[in-house]
Design a protein around this motif. Structure first.
Motif, short mmCIF file in Angstrom:
data_model
loop_
_atom_site.label_atom_id
_atom_site.label_comp_id
_atom_site.label_asym_id
_atom_site.label_seq_id
_atom_site.Cartn_x
_atom_site.Cartn_y
_atom_site.Cartn_z
N MET A 1 0.76 -1.24 -0.05
CA MET A 1 0.00 0.09 0.10
C MET A 1 0.87 1.54 -0.02
N PRO A 2 0.87 2.17 -0.90
CA PRO A 2 1.74 3.19 -1.08
C PRO A 2 1.25 4.34 -0.16
N GLN A 3 0.31 4.33 0.61
CA GLN A 3 -0.06 5.32 1.63
C GLN A 3 0.92 5.10 2.91
N LEU A 4 1.63 4.00 3.01
CA LEU A 4 2.08 3.78 4.09
C LEU A 4 3.66 4.13 4.20
N ASN A 5 4.01 4.58 2.72
CA ASN A 5 5.48 4.96 2.63
C ASN A 5 5.47 6.38 2.82
N PRO A 6 6.32 6.80 3.94
CA PRO A 6 6.43 8.24 4.52
C PRO A 6 7.15 9.18 3.58
N SER A 7 7.87 8.45 2.69
CA SER A 7 9.02 9.21 2.03
C SER A 7 8.60 10.39 0.99
N PRO A 8 7.45 10.14 0.24
CA PRO A 8 7.00 11.29 -0.56
C PRO A 8 6.22 12.31 0.40
N TRP A 9 5.20 11.75 1.25
CA TRP A 9 4.59 12.50 1.96
C TRP A 9 5.12 13.59 2.99
N PHE A 10 6.23 12.97 3.49
CA PHE A 10 7.16 13.81 4.50
C PHE A 10 7.77 15.14 3.80
N PHE A 11 8.16 14.88 2.56
CA PHE A 11 8.66 15.92 1.72
C PHE A 11 7.85 16.96 1.46
N ILE A 12 6.37 16.47 1.15
CA ILE A 12 5.27 17.37 0.73
C ILE A 12 4.94 18.17 2.01
N MET A 13 4.89 17.62 3.15
CA MET A 13 4.51 18.22 4.24
C MET A 13 5.72 19.15 4.78
N LEU A 14 6.85 18.84 4.60
CA LEU A 14 7.96 19.70 4.86
C LEU A 14 8.20 21.13 3.86
N ILE A 15 7.68 20.63 2.69
CA ILE A 15 7.78 22.03 1.89
C ILE A 15 6.57 22.96 2.17
N THR A 16 5.27 22.20 2.39
CA THR A 16 4.24 22.93 2.74
C THR A 16 4.42 23.85 3.92
N TRP A 17 5.01 23.26 4.85
CA TRP A 17 5.13 24.01 6.30
C TRP A 17 6.27 25.07 6.00
N LEU A 18 7.20 24.81 5.17
CA LEU A 18 8.22 25.87 5.08
C LEU A 18 7.77 27.24 4.14
N THR A 19 6.77 26.73 3.24
CA THR A 19 6.21 27.64 2.63
C THR A 19 5.06 28.45 3.40
N PHE A 20 4.66 27.98 4.33
CA PHE A 20 3.52 28.58 5.09
C PHE A 20 4.40 29.58 6.14
N SER A 21 5.46 29.00 6.57
CA SER A 21 6.21 29.74 7.91
C SER A 21 7.04 30.92 7.01
N LEU A 22 7.55 30.76 5.80
CA LEU A 22 8.52 31.49 5.74
C LEU A 22 7.84 32.63 4.53
#
Length: 55
Positions: A1-22
């Motif tokens: 199940m690809p939903q359990l792989n955190p690799s792409p979702w962590f990067f998307i979350m990190l980019i979204t958080w940085l965009t919002f914060s900065l």
């Protein structure tokens, strides 16, 4: 199940958080409040208790 792989979702979350914060958050915080604080003292009202019929 690809939903359990955190690799792409962590990067998307990190980019979204940085965009919002900065980028987005400083732009939102730069707006002036439309309701400035006033030095007027708050008004207090003299209230009377409700006469409950069963007490």
């Amino acid at each position: 199940m690809p939903q359990l792989n955190p690799s792409p979702w962590f990067f998307i979350m990190l980019i979204t958080w940085l965009t919002f914060s900065l980028i987005i958050q400083p732009k939102i915080l730069s707006f002036v409040s439309t309701n400035p604080l006033s030095n007027k003292a708050p008004t207090t009202y003299n209230t009377t208790p409700w006469p409950w019929p069963w007490t």
